[in-house]
Design an enzyme around this catalytic site. Structure first.
Site, PDB file in Angstrom:
ATOM      1  N   ASP A 224       0.838  -1.196   0.000  1.00 27.79           N
ATOM      2  CA  ASP A 224       0.000   0.000   0.000  1.00 27.79           C
ATOM      3  C   ASP A 224       0.880   1.256   0.000  1.00 27.79           C
ATOM      4  OD1 ASP A 224      -2.747   1.427   0.918  1.00 27.79           O
ATOM      5  OD2 ASP A 224      -1.113   2.148   2.189  1.00 27.79           O
TER       6      ASP A 224
ATOM      7  N   LYS B 161       1.568   4.281  -3.011  1.00 25.35           N
ATOM      8  CA  LYS B 161       1.456   5.718  -2.766  1.00 25.35           C
ATOM      9  C   LYS B 161       2.778   6.430  -3.068  1.00 25.35           C
ATOM     10  CE  LYS B 161      -1.985   5.031   0.897  1.00 25.35           C
ATOM     11  NZ  LYS B 161      -2.096   4.829   2.371  1.00 25.35           N
TER      12      LYS B 161
END
Lengths: 402, 402
Positions: free
Chosen positions: B190, B194
């Site tokens: 994750d 980003k």
């Protein structure tokens, strides 16, 4: 985008450097640069575009005027003239924006051009963009900030090198962190203007900076610094404003900030702005609040914003003047410095009022007292009583924040 | 502005709440809301606009599609369809943007509509706006960040309550800070997605998130936590990327961060992003990286940005894929955990290589060693030697940052 630039000092040089190295070919072209004394700029880039006559700038076919001259009266005059002639304006002038921002933005709106002023608050930190764009759907509840590098430098020196205020100020002047006349910085006026601009945008009501509670750092002594350290705090010049039930209140004052709070760790020319919105919660921004390239970068981003979104303006700037509310009944924690000989009297009054307090330190005939949850009204009463009974009143009240 | 909203979960609810209380009358109108199971939303506002059929959304006359469904495959399909039909898109979907951002923004540009995704990175923290607008004239040199709340919560629990990883993960799941399947968070995927999105914008080159060096937190033990504490550090999952001589490098990995560094103080769902630009210097942003209202606020600001500047898109998103560079010769400080029985061998190799090192702590058959200025290549060699001589290699390498 054809620019007329007023001023070729620290910020102007930073901006012009950025324009010259622009890798994106945004088509930014410098048409003229106004200076006071052309001879001083003889070895600078774009010398052929430098003039001492403002009429040379206005006679060029410019789209945008970048105002970086500092002097409030002339800056206001030139900005107004530009806007009235349908020319966009980018300025770093906090005094002009704090005093005339509402009037000038109305002219910009009427004429369909932009007035932008990111660099007027917190230098390179994009706080105006974040407030007005990124937090667009939020009701802003409060602002906490450090917005003045000079006072921040002086207070750091007082803490780290155990200097008295005067010696720290002298050091700041020697290294260029304070001007020869440091009044606007050390009395808190510079910070108050910036806080008023931010509060304007945040609360969508015009805040006159003079209506804020303002106390500078010139009365902070080595005893205050040591007393704050005893409580695990560092003294900072803190800007705070908030809105509650539609009432705006705000202050610029020396505050003892606990070392766990990020505000306590801000050094030198760095600024921190923490904004609390009802949806997003707290957003904190940290970066350089001054300097050639940092401030130049903010001016540059305003110029590119105008290229991207011609004619756009902040919708939050209002000409509805608000009464800045002062609540003398609000309870806060304070470090208060009294003359030693008055302490017995002070102690009695504090005890009679069931207040929790304790002595921190004493030095040179002064004693500092930490008083919990006390109102300014009560502290005023104590001062009044001391005066009436032949003592000197307190020298300074330093608010303590977690 | 007529909106079709896909998803009525945590973020969708936050957004819809903001639209309903919009005081500025921006004319935002909800035309339809797509959900999986309509019965689950029977007590929610705008129930009459809820549908389970995507065709109901596309058959409405919408200007902007807000995609908040999470599922990558469908999200990609719907976003693409919307853009191809000349409908603006706002999304919080980091997976779609990390994998297809370049393709989708090209379609948006062709069709003259906007694709915006502020909420895909760092929730309510407006990092994309700051990178692409406020730092427009800067060459971005590096990014340092904490971008994942789940791992941040788990590591904090391990530090503060002396828990082993498994127990801290369980706690995180109990309070809703980790999902039942926590893989994407704890393995660092994750955060890597980003970081790739931010690096794309910062360096104007497409960074495939899988090309970053990625190490999750699942191998961090209580011994590592204690060892970091011994060095005055806290372990954090740190995202870092930089560009040097045109070469992009980056990692997501557990790092021991000195407690003076603001990254060490970030708790729970808070995110910190520090961006270094060549002109402005370092700008740090702190705020909530997740949550209904924080993320909803970022989505909302994207919607208002489209109203203010229709058709605008990030110019920085490029489809030029870049090789993510790895430099095994770069010297860093590391905390490395070895089996106790191998330590004599390790000690000999480190001494033979004139490296500065010291034991920190040992526990449960493991020993942690602090090694200064060592290359990953050298650490690989030691592991290889251990394996060949019948020992187990190191369990984890934790990079130390000031």
């Amino acid at each position: 985008m054809k620019l007329g630039i007023l001023g070729y000092g620290v910020v102007g040089s930073g901006l012009i450097n950025m324009i010259d190295k622009d890798s994106k070919d945004r088509g930014i072209e410098i048409k003229g640069i106004l200076v006071k004394d052309k001879r001083k700029h003889i070895d600078k880039k774009h010398y052929e575009k430098i003039t001492e006559d403002i009429e040379d700038i206005f006679s060029e076919d410019i789209d945008t005027l970048v105002e970086l001259i500092g002097d409030e009266e002339n800056a206001y005059k030139y900005i107004k003239r530009a806007l009235e002639n349908g020319i966009n304006v980018v300025t770093a002038n906090k005094a002009v924006i704090a005093d005339y921002g509402d009037e000038l933005i109305n002219i910009a709106r009427e004429k369909g051009v932009s007035l932008r002023f990111e660099a007027s608050v917190a230098g390179g930190v994009p706080v105006i963009k974040v407030l007005s764009e990124a937090m667009s759907g939020n009701q802003i509840k409060s602002i906490n900030a450090i917005l003045n590098g000079t006072t921040n430098f002086i207070l750091s020196k007082m803490h780290d090198e155990k200097l008295e205020y005067k010696d720290a100020l002298k050091k700041a002047q020697e290294v260029g962190f304070a001007e020869a006349d440091p009044s606007a910085d050390v009395f808190g006026y510079d910070a108050a203007r910036k806080l008023a601009i931010l509060s304007n945008i945040a609360f969508e009501k015009r805040v006159n900076w003079k209506d804020l509670y303002i106390c500078g750092i010139d009365k902070v002594s080595a005893l205050d610094i040591d007393s704050a350290s005893e409580l695990g705090c560092r003294i900072k010049l803190i800007c705070h404003s908030e809105v509650e039930n539609g009432k705006v209140s705000g202050y610029v004052r020396p505050a003892a900030v606990e070392t766990g709070n990020p505000l306590s760790g801000i050094v030198n020319e760095n600024n921190l702005v923490e904004i609390c919105g009802d949806s997003v919660g707290k957003i904190a921004l940290v970066g350089k609040g001054a300097g050639s390239f940092a401030t130049g970068s903010a001016v540059y981003s305003d110029v590119t914003d105008i290229i991207e979104n011609p004619g756009s303006n902040l919708s939050e700037i209002s000409d509805e003047i608000t009464n800045v509310y002062k609540n003398p009944e609000k309870k806060e924690d304070f470090i208060v410095r009294y003359p030693v000989e008055s302490y017995e009297v002070v102690e009695n009054i504090l005890s009679d009022n069931n207040l929790i307090f304790r002595k921190i330190l004493s030095k040179d005939g002064d004693i500092s007292v930490f008083i919990e949850k006390v109102t300014e009204k009560k502290l005023d009463e104590i001062d009044e009583y001391l005066k009436n009974t032949g003592f000197q009143k307190s020298s300074i009240r330093i608010i303590k924040i977690d």
